[in-house]
Scaffold this motif. Sequence first.
Motif, PDB file in Angstrom:
ATOM      1  N   TYR A 135       2.584   9.671  10.328  1.00 20.02           N
ATOM      2  CA  TYR A 135       1.402   8.860  10.605  1.00 20.02           C
ATOM      3  C   TYR A 135       0.110   9.424  10.026  1.00 20.02           C
ATOM      4  CZ  TYR A 135       3.720   5.512  13.595  1.00 20.02           C
ATOM      5  OH  TYR A 135       4.519   4.504  14.062  1.00 20.02           O
ATOM      6  N   PHE A 136       0.016  10.748   9.901  1.00 18.80           N
ATOM      7  CA  PHE A 136      -1.276  11.316   9.553  1.00 18.80           C
ATOM      8  C   PHE A 136      -1.332  12.026   8.204  1.00 18.80           C
ATOM      9  CE2 PHE A 136      -1.044  11.352  14.257  1.00 18.80           C
ATOM     10  CZ  PHE A 136      -1.955  10.328  14.473  1.00 18.80           C
ATOM     11  N   VAL A 137      -0.215  12.175   7.530  1.00 18.06           N
ATOM     12  CA  VAL A 137      -0.224  12.821   6.217  1.00 18.06           C
ATOM     13  C   VAL A 137       0.175  11.767   5.195  1.00 18.06           C
ATOM     14  CG1 VAL A 137       0.734  14.649   4.778  1.00 18.06           C
ATOM     15  CG2 VAL A 137       0.392  15.042   7.224  1.00 18.06           C
ATOM     16  N   GLY A 138      -0.805  11.229   4.489  1.00 18.65           N
ATOM     17  CA  GLY A 138      -0.703  10.170   3.500  1.00 18.65           C
ATOM     18  C   GLY A 138       0.670   9.674   3.089  1.00 18.65           C
ATOM     19  N   ARG A 139       1.121   8.646   3.705  1.00 15.84           N
ATOM     20  CA  ARG A 139       2.350   7.962   3.316  1.00 15.84           C
ATOM     21  C   ARG A 139       1.956   6.568   2.855  1.00 15.84           C
ATOM     22  NH1 ARG A 139       6.723  11.447   3.151  1.00 15.84           N
ATOM     23  NH2 ARG A 139       6.762  12.663   5.024  1.00 15.84           N
ATOM     24  N   GLU A 140       1.496   6.468   1.613  1.00 15.67           N
ATOM     25  CA  GLU A 140       1.023   5.187   1.099  1.00 15.67           C
ATOM     26  C   GLU A 140       2.097   4.110   1.170  1.00 15.67           C
ATOM     27  OE1 GLU A 140      -0.968   4.885  -2.629  1.00 15.67           O
ATOM     28  OE2 GLU A 140      -1.820   6.875  -2.355  1.00 15.67           O
ATOM     29  N   GLY A 141       1.844   3.101   1.989  1.00 18.08           N
ATOM     30  CA  GLY A 141       2.669   1.912   1.995  1.00 18.08           C
ATOM     31  C   GLY A 141       4.066   2.044   2.552  1.00 18.08           C
ATOM     32  N   ALA A 142       4.560   3.247   2.734  1.00 19.73           N
ATOM     33  CA  ALA A 142       5.953   3.410   3.139  1.00 19.73           C
ATOM     34  C   ALA A 142       6.101   3.865   4.579  1.00 19.73           C
ATOM     35  CB  ALA A 142       6.638   4.394   2.202  1.00 19.73           C
ATOM     36  N   VAL A 143       5.093   3.677   5.389  1.00 17.25           N
ATOM     37  CA  VAL A 143       5.130   4.172   6.758  1.00 17.25           C
ATOM     38  C   VAL A 143       6.309   3.588   7.536  1.00 17.25           C
ATOM     39  CG1 VAL A 143       3.893   4.238   8.966  1.00 17.25           C
ATOM     40  CG2 VAL A 143       2.681   4.690   6.839  1.00 17.25           C
ATOM     41  N   ALA A 144       6.539   2.298   7.425  1.00 20.81           N
ATOM     42  CA  ALA A 144       7.627   1.675   8.186  1.00 20.81           C
ATOM     43  C   ALA A 144       8.962   2.315   7.855  1.00 20.81           C
ATOM     44  CB  ALA A 144       7.675   0.178   7.915  1.00 20.81           C
ATOM     45  N   ALA A 145       9.219   2.542   6.589  1.00 20.79           N
ATOM     46  CA  ALA A 145      10.490   3.155   6.188  1.00 20.79           C
ATOM     47  C   ALA A 145      10.609   4.575   6.719  1.00 20.79           C
ATOM     48  CB  ALA A 145      10.631   3.149   4.678  1.00 20.79           C
ATOM     49  N   HIS A 146       9.507   5.316   6.702  1.00 19.20           N
ATOM     50  CA  HIS A 146       9.539   6.678   7.214  1.00 19.20           C
ATOM     51  C   HIS A 146       9.752   6.682   8.729  1.00 19.20           C
ATOM     52  CE1 HIS A 146       8.702   8.987   3.602  1.00 19.20           C
ATOM     53  NE2 HIS A 146       7.894   8.005   3.242  1.00 19.20           N
ATOM     54  N   VAL A 147       9.155   5.724   9.422  1.00 16.57           N
ATOM     55  CA  VAL A 147       9.381   5.633  10.869  1.00 16.57           C
ATOM     56  C   VAL A 147      10.843   5.278  11.137  1.00 16.57           C
ATOM     57  CG1 VAL A 147       8.821   4.346  12.977  1.00 16.57           C
ATOM     58  CG2 VAL A 147       6.990   5.127  11.464  1.00 16.57           C
ATOM     59  N   MET A 148      11.401   4.354  10.356  1.00 10.33           N
ATOM     60  CA  MET A 148      12.821   4.016  10.523  1.00 10.33           C
ATOM     61  C   MET A 148      13.704   5.224  10.253  1.00 10.33           C
ATOM     62  SD  MET A 148      13.398   0.248   9.043  1.00 10.33           S
ATOM     63  CE  MET A 148      11.869  -0.468   8.528  1.00 10.33           C
ATOM     64  N   ALA A 149      13.388   5.970   9.196  1.00 11.88           N
ATOM     65  CA  ALA A 149      14.171   7.171   8.888  1.00 11.88           C
ATOM     66  C   ALA A 149      14.032   8.183  10.022  1.00 11.88           C
ATOM     67  CB  ALA A 149      13.713   7.780   7.557  1.00 11.88           C
ATOM     68  N   TRP A 150      12.833   8.308  10.595  1.00  9.37           N
ATOM     69  CA  TRP A 150      12.594   9.216  11.713  1.00  9.37           C
ATOM     70  C   TRP A 150      13.417   8.794  12.927  1.00  9.37           C
ATOM     71  CZ3 TRP A 150      10.501   8.518  16.603  1.00  9.37           C
ATOM     72  CH2 TRP A 150      10.163   9.672  17.303  1.00  9.37           C
ATOM     73  N   LEU A 151      13.388   7.505  13.247  1.00  6.87           N
ATOM     74  CA  LEU A 151      14.186   7.011  14.369  1.00  6.87           C
ATOM     75  C   LEU A 151      15.666   7.284  14.166  1.00  6.87           C
ATOM     76  CD1 LEU A 151      12.502   3.582  15.135  1.00  6.87           C
ATOM     77  CD2 LEU A 151      12.769   5.474  16.745  1.00  6.87           C
ATOM     78  N   THR A 152      16.143   7.023  12.960  1.00 10.60           N
ATOM     79  CA  THR A 152      17.558   7.231  12.661  1.00 10.60           C
ATOM     80  C   THR A 152      17.917   8.713  12.734  1.00 10.60           C
ATOM     81  OG1 THR A 152      17.568   5.275  11.265  1.00 10.60           O
ATOM     82  CG2 THR A 152      19.363   6.831  10.944  1.00 10.60           C
ATOM     83  N   GLU A 153      17.034   9.566  12.223  1.00 14.73           N
ATOM     84  CA  GLU A 153      17.311  11.001  12.233  1.00 14.73           C
ATOM     85  C   GLU A 153      17.325  11.572  13.648  1.00 14.73           C
ATOM     86  OE1 GLU A 153      15.181  15.144  10.802  1.00 14.73           O
ATOM     87  OE2 GLU A 153      14.803  13.335   9.636  1.00 14.73           O
ATOM     88  N   HIS A 154      16.374  11.141  14.466  1.00 15.90           N
ATOM     89  CA  HIS A 154      16.230  11.740  15.792  1.00 15.90           C
ATOM     90  C   HIS A 154      16.918  10.955  16.909  1.00 15.90           C
ATOM     91  CE1 HIS A 154      13.603  14.840  14.274  1.00 15.90           C
ATOM     92  NE2 HIS A 154      12.924  13.914  13.625  1.00 15.90           N
ATOM     93  N   PHE A 155      17.185   9.696  16.686  1.00 15.98           N
ATOM     94  CA  PHE A 155      17.794   8.856  17.725  1.00 15.98           C
ATOM     95  C   PHE A 155      18.849   7.955  17.108  1.00 15.98           C
ATOM     96  CE2 PHE A 155      13.388   9.606  18.980  1.00 15.98           C
ATOM     97  CZ  PHE A 155      13.572  10.191  20.222  1.00 15.98           C
ATOM     98  N   GLU A 156      19.762   8.522  16.353  1.00 12.96           N
ATOM     99  CA  GLU A 156      20.745   7.699  15.651  1.00 12.96           C
ATOM    100  C   GLU A 156      21.586   6.921  16.653  1.00 12.96           C
ATOM    101  OE1 GLU A 156      24.074   7.985  12.180  1.00 12.96           O
ATOM    102  OE2 GLU A 156      22.792   9.689  12.575  1.00 12.96           O
ATOM    103  N   LEU A 157      21.512   5.630  16.525  1.00 11.15           N
ATOM    104  CA  LEU A 157      22.255   4.739  17.411  1.00 11.15           C
ATOM    105  C   LEU A 157      23.005   3.721  16.571  1.00 11.15           C
ATOM    106  CD1 LEU A 157      19.450   3.975  20.015  1.00 11.15           C
ATOM    107  CD2 LEU A 157      21.427   5.447  20.365  1.00 11.15           C
ATOM    108  N   PRO A 158      24.252   3.478  16.901  1.00 19.59           N
ATOM    109  CA  PRO A 158      24.972   2.419  16.189  1.00 19.59           C
ATOM    110  C   PRO A 158      24.429   1.057  16.603  1.00 19.59           C
ATOM    111  CG  PRO A 158      26.321   3.318  17.950  1.00 19.59           C
ATOM    112  CD  PRO A 158      25.066   4.140  17.889  1.00 19.59           C
ATOM    113  N   PRO A 159      24.594   0.039  15.763  1.00 18.70           N
ATOM    114  CA  PRO A 159      24.074  -1.291  16.113  1.00 18.70           C
ATOM    115  C   PRO A 159      24.526  -1.764  17.491  1.00 18.70           C
ATOM    116  CG  PRO A 159      24.814  -1.286  13.849  1.00 18.70           C
ATOM    117  CD  PRO A 159      25.202   0.050  14.441  1.00 18.70           C
ATOM    118  N   ALA A 160      25.757  -1.445  17.878  1.00 21.06           N
ATOM    119  CA  ALA A 160      26.243  -1.896  19.192  1.00 21.06           C
ATOM    120  C   ALA A 160      25.386  -1.340  20.324  1.00 21.06           C
ATOM    121  CB  ALA A 160      27.703  -1.482  19.383  1.00 21.06           C
ATOM    122  N   ALA A 161      24.898  -0.107  20.163  1.00 21.33           N
ATOM    123  CA  ALA A 161      24.051   0.483  21.205  1.00 21.33           C
ATOM    124  C   ALA A 161      22.697  -0.209  21.269  1.00 21.33           C
ATOM    125  CB  ALA A 161      23.865   1.974  20.953  1.00 21.33           C
ATOM    126  N   LEU A 162      22.254  -0.756  20.142  1.00 21.48           N
ATOM    127  CA  LEU A 162      20.966  -1.450  20.113  1.00 21.48           C
ATOM    128  C   LEU A 162      21.078  -2.875  20.648  1.00 21.48           C
ATOM    129  CD1 LEU A 162      19.877  -0.187  16.614  1.00 21.48           C
ATOM    130  CD2 LEU A 162      18.936   0.535  18.808  1.00 21.48           C
TER     131      LEU A 162
END
Length: 173
Positions: free
Chosen positions: A27-54
């Motif tokens: 959020y705070f170290v310049g991620r031009e335009g790709a913030v959503a993808a980085h947040v998704m990658a962060w969620l997947t890395e730290h809270f990996e859940l299969p689609p069934a769990a979601l």
Amino acid sequence: DFAAAALEESLDALKVANMVWHLCEIYFVGREGAVAAHVMAWLTEHFELPPAALLTDPATGAPTEPEPSSPAFWDAMFRLAAHGQMEAAADLMHTHPALTGDAAAPADRLLRLLSTYPAFAPAAGTPEPEYVAAWTEWSEEAAATRRSGAVREHLGDGADAVLALLAGDFEAL
């Protein structure tokens, strides 16, 4: 054993600190335009859940295949999208009756945007500049779709929220 418990507690604290630090970098170290993808990658890395769990009822934890007419449908779509589970989101979207009838064009457009969302895969060797270029092109199309208002008009606020999330709208994040 006290030493093992203390070590485990310290390790857990370090994992949480690493997770928070990583999110702050996004959020705070310049991620031009790709913030959503980085947040998704962060969620997947730290809270990996299969689609069934979601695809569970948040209140009961029971597996669910939400009805398209239910608010739970768009909640499930949002959770899948936030976790980068685009294929599962597209599969769920295929159950929406709007794909036939008056709302077919906006529903099809949303489905196509879900299916063409550029995947950010640093572990697979995708260079970030290449990803950012693909994401920028995709997000311009998503923004044009949102500006047209057709998705919101025919599918509702939930569909627009999914597009906003994927397009990196800070309010949606």
